[in-house]
Design an enzyme around this catalytic site. Sequence first.
Site, PDB file in Angstrom:
ATOM      1  N   HIS A 182       3.354 -27.140   1.410  1.00 49.61           N
ATOM      2  CA  HIS A 182       4.110 -28.179   2.104  1.00 49.61           C
ATOM      3  C   HIS A 182       3.286 -28.720   3.271  1.00 49.61           C
ATOM      4  CE1 HIS A 182       7.120 -29.535   5.122  1.00 49.61           C
ATOM      5  NE2 HIS A 182       7.765 -29.989   4.054  1.00 49.61           N
ATOM      6  N   ARG A 184       3.626 -28.862   6.361  1.00 50.97           N
ATOM      7  CA  ARG A 184       3.533 -28.074   7.592  1.00 50.97           C
ATOM      8  C   ARG A 184       2.662 -26.834   7.440  1.00 50.97           C
ATOM      9  NH1 ARG A 184       7.411 -27.286  11.280  1.00 50.97           N
ATOM     10  NH2 ARG A 184       5.860 -25.874  12.181  1.00 50.97           N
ATOM     11  N   LYS A 185       2.218 -26.535   6.231  1.00 47.12           N
ATOM     12  CA  LYS A 185       1.506 -25.283   6.006  1.00 47.12           C
ATOM     13  C   LYS A 185       0.026 -25.412   6.359  1.00 47.12           C
ATOM     14  CE  LYS A 185       5.208 -23.200   4.658  1.00 47.12           C
ATOM     15  NZ  LYS A 185       6.213 -24.202   5.030  1.00 47.12           N
ATOM     16  N   GLY A 186      -0.656 -24.259   6.378  1.00 44.09           N
ATOM     17  CA  GLY A 186      -2.044 -24.225   6.817  1.00 44.09           C
ATOM     18  C   GLY A 186      -2.982 -25.022   5.943  1.00 44.09           C
ATOM     19  N   ILE A 187      -2.752 -25.006   4.644  1.00 43.65           N
ATOM     20  CA  ILE A 187      -3.431 -25.909   3.714  1.00 43.65           C
ATOM     21  C   ILE A 187      -2.349 -26.618   2.920  1.00 43.65           C
ATOM     22  CG2 ILE A 187      -5.697 -24.822   3.548  1.00 43.65           C
ATOM     23  CD1 ILE A 187      -4.740 -23.263   1.119  1.00 43.65           C
TER      24      ILE A 187
END
Length: 379
Positions: A182, A184-187
């Site tokens: 998603h 907002r995630k780190g990747i």
Amino acid sequence: MSDVVALGQPTVGDEELEAIRAVFESGWLSGAGPTCQAFEQRFAAEVAGTAHALATSNCGSALHLGLDVLGAGPGDEVIVGDYTFPATGHSVAWTGATPVFADIRPDIWSADPAAVEAAITPKTVGILAVDVFGQPADYDELRAIADRHGLWLMEDAACSAGASYKGRPAGSLADVATFSFHGRKGITAGEGGALTTDDAELASHARKLHTYGIAPALTREGSTDLPVPSFDELGYNYRLSDLAAGVMLAQLDRLGTLLTNRRRIAAAYEEMLSSVDRVSAPVALADREHPWQSYVVTLDSDVDRGRVAAHLKANGVQCNFGTYASHLQPVYGFTGSLPVSADLFTRHLAIPMHANLTDSEAERVIETLAQAIESSATA
């Protein structure tokens, strides 16, 4: 007012555009194609440390697939770490099983192993642990509980790409693990997910179910005859498109730098917060590597979180609550009392965390937070 400091922000650019161009030129844009296959191989080897990875449309579909192939179904109970976005509990309910929420550790907010064991009943078939904001849960203890009671163990690693537990990467810590890509995630590819496992049979079954219950079309590519698949099991359309997989390949190239930048900001936040009263920095345990998908502080119980949030937003610093005390959500009809999770649900505040934050922005965030807490106390 100066520019807003974003709560979260993806790191994307020309590399991702070139990856999309390469997928366009390949002629295979739909799901479960050659670019997905390349991403799955790299993700399993370089991030999860597992033999198998399956790219999915999102983490919710990966969770559902994992629970399905592990055998959760009507009449079963699955113990779920309570402090999590409700996709975790929803995925259990989608199988027809019942999510039974377990209270959390007060320091790192993942499931308290003692609470997990206390929640086991004759209906329990498995444990679904959550790596809250990316920091892995207590997998040695949870595995011992699962083995003692004949249960399977699953890892919700939605936020955990690049994390590790006692030297082992997130994604390899349970029978099955799931990730989110998603925004907002780190990747990220905007959306997307992955299921990882070392169990070839589980991986094969999940791959079948994620394409309606048949082998993906890629397996028939180049055939000299006319193979006609037979549907013998009800499956789903949980595939990730090759366009998104191309973006994820570019994101894998960035992962090391993204983690370094997030950890730099987390360290700066922790140092600055040490001189701010009535707020606590999150705990990062020495035996795990935290990827800092989010940075969530804990306000003292006498601080008005709503006033703090309003002050931050009025001064151009985005914020949000932490995540959900899932047992309080009416959809589940859960009747138990989980005091640690319920308390932290009211006192957690997420402040900006992403790999593009500058040192000056981090300073501004903490200065504004300190002012907000002081303003809350005098309002």
